[in-house]
Scaffold this motif. Structure first.
Motif, PDB file in Angstrom:
ATOM      1  N   ASP A   6      -6.775   3.756   4.823  1.00 48.51           N
ATOM      2  CA  ASP A   6      -5.329   3.981   4.883  1.00 48.51           C
ATOM      3  C   ASP A   6      -4.537   2.751   4.451  1.00 48.51           C
ATOM      4  O   ASP A   6      -3.590   2.850   3.681  1.00 48.51           O
ATOM      5  CB  ASP A   6      -4.921   4.391   6.299  1.00 48.51           C
ATOM      6  N   GLU A   7      -4.922   1.566   4.936  1.00 49.67           N
ATOM      7  CA  GLU A   7      -4.173   0.359   4.610  1.00 49.67           C
ATOM      8  C   GLU A   7      -4.301   0.017   3.119  1.00 49.67           C
ATOM      9  O   GLU A   7      -3.339  -0.388   2.473  1.00 49.67           O
ATOM     10  CB  GLU A   7      -4.656  -0.819   5.469  1.00 49.67           C
ATOM     11  N   GLU A   8      -5.506   0.223   2.580  1.00 53.09           N
ATOM     12  CA  GLU A   8      -5.706  -0.023   1.156  1.00 53.09           C
ATOM     13  C   GLU A   8      -4.909   0.964   0.317  1.00 53.09           C
ATOM     14  O   GLU A   8      -4.305   0.599  -0.699  1.00 53.09           O
ATOM     15  CB  GLU A   8      -7.190   0.089   0.812  1.00 53.09           C
ATOM     16  N   LEU A   9      -4.869   2.216   0.749  1.00 54.58           N
ATOM     17  CA  LEU A   9      -4.119   3.239   0.028  1.00 54.58           C
ATOM     18  C   LEU A   9      -2.630   2.923   0.051  1.00 54.58           C
ATOM     19  O   LEU A   9      -1.927   3.065  -0.960  1.00 54.58           O
ATOM     20  CB  LEU A   9      -4.391   4.609   0.659  1.00 54.58           C
ATOM     21  N   ARG A  10      -2.151   2.486   1.190  1.00 50.69           N
ATOM     22  CA  ARG A  10      -0.735   2.126   1.300  1.00 50.69           C
ATOM     23  C   ARG A  10      -0.407   0.945   0.388  1.00 50.69           C
ATOM     24  O   ARG A  10       0.630   0.929  -0.284  1.00 50.69           O
ATOM     25  CB  ARG A  10      -0.413   1.779   2.755  1.00 50.69           C
TER      26      ARG A  10
END
Length: 398
Positions: A6-10
């Protein structure tokens, strides 16, 4: 399937720009020049990722806007395939960060494209038309091309015209883009069999369509000012040699303006204007594939690509293919009846000069200049095409 935390996608989604052009939403990566048009659910999907990084939440919000379930994973795969989610080190497609006039502020550039400036450009156009109608002796003719005593010197002078006025034309596009905050990249490229300067204004898709017209018209606007100035100077009855140069400038610039309106298949300024007015996103590629489908046969990949074009582009391409093909025929006719015979004639003259004069004589250097001119005009476009194909394969050009 491409998997991201999730953090990488954001973090990766945060690098995307999201803008609305009146009919579709544009997602882009400014540093790579990659932009794609998507419907509103796609824009909501990306903005939700930028806010939360949650694929599930982005999929849910996009589904609410679409009124039906959407496949968020498939959309992520599409963004990844387009290069929009690549990390900075892997982004390809940058076209050499050479920005000659980056120091010119948008406020300074805007002075050249405000209401007063466009009034001047319009007045110049009126002057040109009026003088063409009222003063027949000022109308250009092909005889004006031979402004110097020999064909070699005249041809070389036209090459200098091309360098100087081509740079001026593209600089005005550049400045117009700067005036609305759109960065541009300058390069030497080709259109069909012609060497051209090119200003890459890919990021103009991030501004509303009604603000783009000035950028597309800027080159022809400054060309018109040059013509009006040259005609005005001719009215002052200058010496014959100066008048010959001014007449050649008028012919050169008017041919350039006419070419911009005739060369639709070569992605001229008029093509950009029409594509913007017709609210198309990829009219050039859609028209090319449509024409190829009618005249030849598409490869499976091309057929798939055409089927995925926007409905608007497909609708316009059905009739735009007519002026497109006509333009290709016109350019081929000009090449066969004008460019090649001129090159052969100049080449023959150069060979005669080489044989008649000793090495180092004035005739020798003049003939050499003509040989260089012919080599540039006929040899550089295919070399540039090969270079761009090589760069494209290496992932350095989109």
């Amino acid at each position: 399937m491409t998997a991201f935390l999730d953090e990488e996608l954001r973090e990766r989604a945060a690098r995307l720009t999201v803008s609305f052009d009146g009919e579709a939403w544009i997602l882009g990566r400014a540093e790579s020049g990659v932009f794609v048009a998507v419907p509103e659910p796609g824009a909501v999907f990306v903005t939700t990722l930028q806010e939360t990084g949650s694929l599930a939440e982005a999929t849910a919000r996009a589904g609410e806007i679409a009124g039906e379930p959407v496949d968020g994973t498939d959309f992520i795969d599409g963004l990844t395939a387009a290069g929009l989610l690549d990390p900075p080190a892997e982004v390809t497609g940058g076209r050499g960060q050479i920005r000659w006039i980056e120091g010119v502020s948008p406020r300074t550039a805007a002075r050249l494209f405000g209401p007063a400036a466009w009034s001047c450009y319009g007045a110049a156009a009126v002057v040109v038309v009026a003088l063409m109608l009222l003063r027949p002796e000022l109308r250009p003719s092909w005889d004006d091309a031979w402004l110097l005593p020999s064909p070699g010197l005249s041809a070389f002078t036209w090459l200098l015209f091309g360098i100087a006025f081509g740079a001026l034309h593209e600089s005005w596009h550049w400045l117009a883009g700067r005036a609305i905050g759109v960065p541009a990249i300058f390069r030497v490229s080709y259109r069909g069999v012609y060497v051209v300067y090119e200003t890459d204004l890919t990021q103009i898709v991030t501004v509303p369509r009604d603000r783009r017209y000035g950028v597309y018209l800027a080159g022809m606007a400054i060309d018109t000012v040059v013509v009006a100035t040259a005609l005005g100077l001719r009215l002052l009855d200058p010496p014959a040699a100066v008048d010959d140069v001014l007449a050649a400038v008028v012919l050169f610039q008017l041919l350039g303006i006419v070419w911009q309106w005739a060369a639709l298949p070569l992605r001229s300024d008029s093509y950009a204007l029409l594509a913007n007015a017709l609210r198309c996103h990829n009219l050039y590629r859609t028209t090319w594939l449509t024409a190829k489908a009618k005249l030849f046969r598409l490869t499976p990949d091309e057929a798939t690509e055409l089927s995925e074009m926007s409905a608007r582009d497909l609708q316009v391409a059905r009739w735009f293919v007519v002026p497109y093909v006509a333009g290709i025929a016109a350019m081929a006719w000009i090449l066969v009846t004008g460019v090649l015979p001129l090159a052969v004639s100049l080449g023959g003259w150069a060979l005669t000069q080489f044989g008649a004069g000793p090495i180092g004589s004035a005739g020798f250097w003049e003939a050499l200049a003509v040989a260089v001119y012919i080599a540039v005009q006929l040899g550089l476009p295919p070399l540039l095409a090969l270079r761009e194909r090589r760069l494209r394969r290496a992932g350095e050009l989109l």
